[in-house]
Design a protein around this motif. Structure first.
Motif, PDB file in Angstrom:
ATOM      1  N   ILE A   1       0.848  -1.189   0.000  1.00  0.00           N
ATOM      2  CA  ILE A   1       0.000   0.000   0.000  1.00  0.00           C
ATOM      3  C   ILE A   1       0.882   1.236   0.000  1.00  0.00           C
ATOM      4  CG2 ILE A   1      -1.668   1.339   1.331  1.00  0.00           C
ATOM      5  CD1 ILE A   1      -2.794  -1.297   2.308  1.00  0.00           C
ATOM      6  N   ARG A   2       0.567   2.172  -0.890  1.00  0.00           N
ATOM      7  CA  ARG A   2       1.303   3.437  -0.959  1.00  0.00           C
ATOM      8  C   ARG A   2       0.346   4.577  -0.672  1.00  0.00           C
ATOM      9  NH1 ARG A   2       3.743   1.392  -6.357  1.00  0.00           N
ATOM     10  NH2 ARG A   2       5.294  -0.044  -5.545  1.00  0.00           N
ATOM     11  N   ASP A   3       0.701   5.409   0.304  1.00  0.00           N
ATOM     12  CA  ASP A   3      -0.090   6.578   0.661  1.00  0.00           C
ATOM     13  C   ASP A   3       0.626   7.843   0.217  1.00  0.00           C
ATOM     14  OD1 ASP A   3      -2.010   5.067   1.931  1.00  0.00           O
ATOM     15  OD2 ASP A   3      -1.208   5.401   3.940  1.00  0.00           O
ATOM     16  N   ARG A   4      -0.149   8.796  -0.270  1.00  0.00           N
ATOM     17  CA  ARG A   4       0.355  10.141  -0.556  1.00  0.00           C
ATOM     18  C   ARG A   4      -0.513  11.100   0.240  1.00  0.00           C
ATOM     19  NH1 ARG A   4       2.449  10.917  -6.641  1.00  0.00           N
ATOM     20  NH2 ARG A   4       3.749   9.075  -6.668  1.00  0.00           N
ATOM     21  N   ILE A   5       0.142  11.964   0.991  1.00  0.00           N
ATOM     22  CA  ILE A   5      -0.568  12.876   1.883  1.00  0.00           C
ATOM     23  C   ILE A   5      -0.118  14.295   1.581  1.00  0.00           C
ATOM     24  CG2 ILE A   5      -0.996  13.475   4.288  1.00  0.00           C
ATOM     25  CD1 ILE A   5      -0.079  10.563   4.937  1.00  0.00           C
ATOM     26  N   LYS A   6      -1.103  15.209   1.433  1.00  0.00           N
ATOM     27  CA  LYS A   6      -0.734  16.607   1.240  1.00  0.00           C
ATOM     28  C   LYS A   6      -1.866  17.518   1.696  1.00  0.00           C
ATOM     29  CE  LYS A   6      -2.064  17.342  -3.578  1.00  0.00           C
ATOM     30  NZ  LYS A   6      -1.579  17.802  -4.876  1.00  0.00           N
ATOM     31  N   ALA A   7      -1.508  18.763   1.978  1.00  0.00           N
ATOM     32  CA  ALA A   7      -2.487  19.769   2.355  1.00  0.00           C
ATOM     33  C   ALA A   7      -3.087  20.355   1.088  1.00  0.00           C
ATOM     34  CB  ALA A   7      -1.816  20.857   3.179  1.00  0.00           C
ATOM     35  N   VAL A   8      -4.419  20.463   1.064  1.00  0.00           N
ATOM     36  CA  VAL A   8      -5.133  21.021  -0.089  1.00  0.00           C
ATOM     37  C   VAL A   8      -6.298  21.853   0.440  1.00  0.00           C
ATOM     38  CG1 VAL A   8      -4.534  19.104  -1.636  1.00  0.00           C
ATOM     39  CG2 VAL A   8      -6.663  19.027  -0.359  1.00  0.00           C
ATOM     40  N   LEU A   9      -6.948  22.559  -0.466  1.00  0.00           N
ATOM     41  CA  LEU A   9      -8.191  23.246  -0.138  1.00  0.00           C
ATOM     42  C   LEU A   9      -9.358  22.383  -0.562  1.00  0.00           C
ATOM     43  CD1 LEU A   9      -7.335  26.877  -1.267  1.00  0.00           C
ATOM     44  CD2 LEU A   9      -7.320  25.930   1.048  1.00  0.00           C
ATOM     45  N   LEU A  10     -10.364  22.302   0.302  1.00  0.00           N
ATOM     46  CA  LEU A  10     -11.574  21.559  -0.038  1.00  0.00           C
ATOM     47  C   LEU A  10     -12.207  22.214  -1.264  1.00  0.00           C
ATOM     48  CD1 LEU A  10     -13.335  19.210   1.092  1.00  0.00           C
ATOM     49  CD2 LEU A  10     -14.700  20.970   2.206  1.00  0.00           C
ATOM     50  N   PRO A  11     -12.555  21.445  -2.284  1.00  0.00           N
ATOM     51  CA  PRO A  11     -13.155  22.040  -3.485  1.00  0.00           C
ATOM     52  C   PRO A  11     -14.420  22.839  -3.156  1.00  0.00           C
ATOM     53  CG  PRO A  11     -12.565  19.759  -3.884  1.00  0.00           C
ATOM     54  CD  PRO A  11     -12.384  20.003  -2.414  1.00  0.00           C
ATOM     55  N   LEU A  12     -14.642  23.887  -3.922  1.00  0.00           N
ATOM     56  CA  LEU A  12     -15.778  24.781  -3.694  1.00  0.00           C
ATOM     57  C   LEU A  12     -17.101  24.026  -3.686  1.00  0.00           C
ATOM     58  CD1 LEU A  12     -16.897  27.617  -3.325  1.00  0.00           C
ATOM     59  CD2 LEU A  12     -16.848  27.876  -5.810  1.00  0.00           C
ATOM     60  N   ASP A  13     -17.284  23.072  -4.591  1.00  0.00           N
ATOM     61  CA  ASP A  13     -18.561  22.337  -4.636  1.00  0.00           C
ATOM     62  C   ASP A  13     -18.799  21.553  -3.348  1.00  0.00           C
ATOM     63  OD1 ASP A  13     -16.447  20.633  -5.443  1.00  0.00           O
ATOM     64  OD2 ASP A  13     -17.822  19.335  -6.535  1.00  0.00           O
ATOM     65  N   LEU A  14     -17.750  20.994  -2.744  1.00  0.00           N
ATOM     66  CA  LEU A  14     -17.920  20.268  -1.475  1.00  0.00           C
ATOM     67  C   LEU A  14     -18.167  21.238  -0.321  1.00  0.00           C
ATOM     68  CD1 LEU A  14     -15.321  17.367  -1.763  1.00  0.00           C
ATOM     69  CD2 LEU A  14     -17.799  17.282  -2.020  1.00  0.00           C
ATOM     70  N   CYS A  15     -17.539  22.399  -0.350  1.00  0.00           N
ATOM     71  CA  CYS A  15     -17.832  23.415   0.666  1.00  0.00           C
ATOM     72  C   CYS A  15     -19.314  23.778   0.611  1.00  0.00           C
ATOM     73  CB  CYS A  15     -16.978  24.660   0.448  1.00  0.00           C
ATOM     74  SG  CYS A  15     -15.267  24.470   0.938  1.00  0.00           S
ATOM     75  N   ASN A  16     -19.848  23.926  -0.587  1.00  0.00           N
ATOM     76  CA  ASN A  16     -21.270  24.251  -0.742  1.00  0.00           C
ATOM     77  C   ASN A  16     -22.165  23.126  -0.234  1.00  0.00           C
ATOM     78  OD1 ASN A  16     -20.700  26.747  -1.864  1.00  0.00           O
ATOM     79  ND2 ASN A  16     -20.735  25.964  -3.953  1.00  0.00           N
ATOM     80  N   VAL A  17     -21.810  21.887  -0.535  1.00  0.00           N
ATOM     81  CA  VAL A  17     -22.617  20.741  -0.089  1.00  0.00           C
ATOM     82  C   VAL A  17     -22.692  20.691   1.437  1.00  0.00           C
ATOM     83  CG1 VAL A  17     -22.626  18.214   0.058  1.00  0.00           C
ATOM     84  CG2 VAL A  17     -22.211  19.329  -2.139  1.00  0.00           C
ATOM     85  N   PHE A  18     -21.557  20.945   2.096  1.00  0.00           N
ATOM     86  CA  PHE A  18     -21.493  20.861   3.563  1.00  0.00           C
ATOM     87  C   PHE A  18     -21.730  22.211   4.239  1.00  0.00           C
ATOM     88  CE2 PHE A  18     -18.948  17.177   2.165  1.00  0.00           C
ATOM     89  CZ  PHE A  18     -19.724  16.183   2.741  1.00  0.00           C
TER      90      PHE A  18
END
Length: 70
Positions: A13-30
């Motif tokens: 299993i390979r994991d990649r982890i990084k800091a991102v901004l939650l996409p605008l459409d998901l911000c709207n959903v929540f």
């Protein structure tokens, strides 16, 4: 990089982890204000023949969750 044994099957299993901004459409959903910083975790599981068998994507708020690495 993790090695797992499930019912005598082995996989890598390979994991990649990084800091991102939650996409605008998901911000709207929540109903969250934009931008919202999150941790993005992408996991791909491979057989020992290096064939991908699973893909997982997770977005986590760091104010409530932590990603623990063993």
């Amino acid at each position: 990089l993790h090695l797992l044994s499930r019912r005598q099957r082995q996989m890598c299993i390979r994991d990649r982890i990084k800091a991102v901004l939650l996409p605008l459409d998901l911000c709207n959903v929540f109903k969250l204000s934009y931008p919202q910083p999150v941790i993005e975790i992408r996991r791909v599981a491979f057989t020992f023949e290096d064939r991908p068998v699973e893909f997982h994507r997770q977005l986590s708020f760091t104010s409530r969750y932590h990603y623990r690495i063993f």
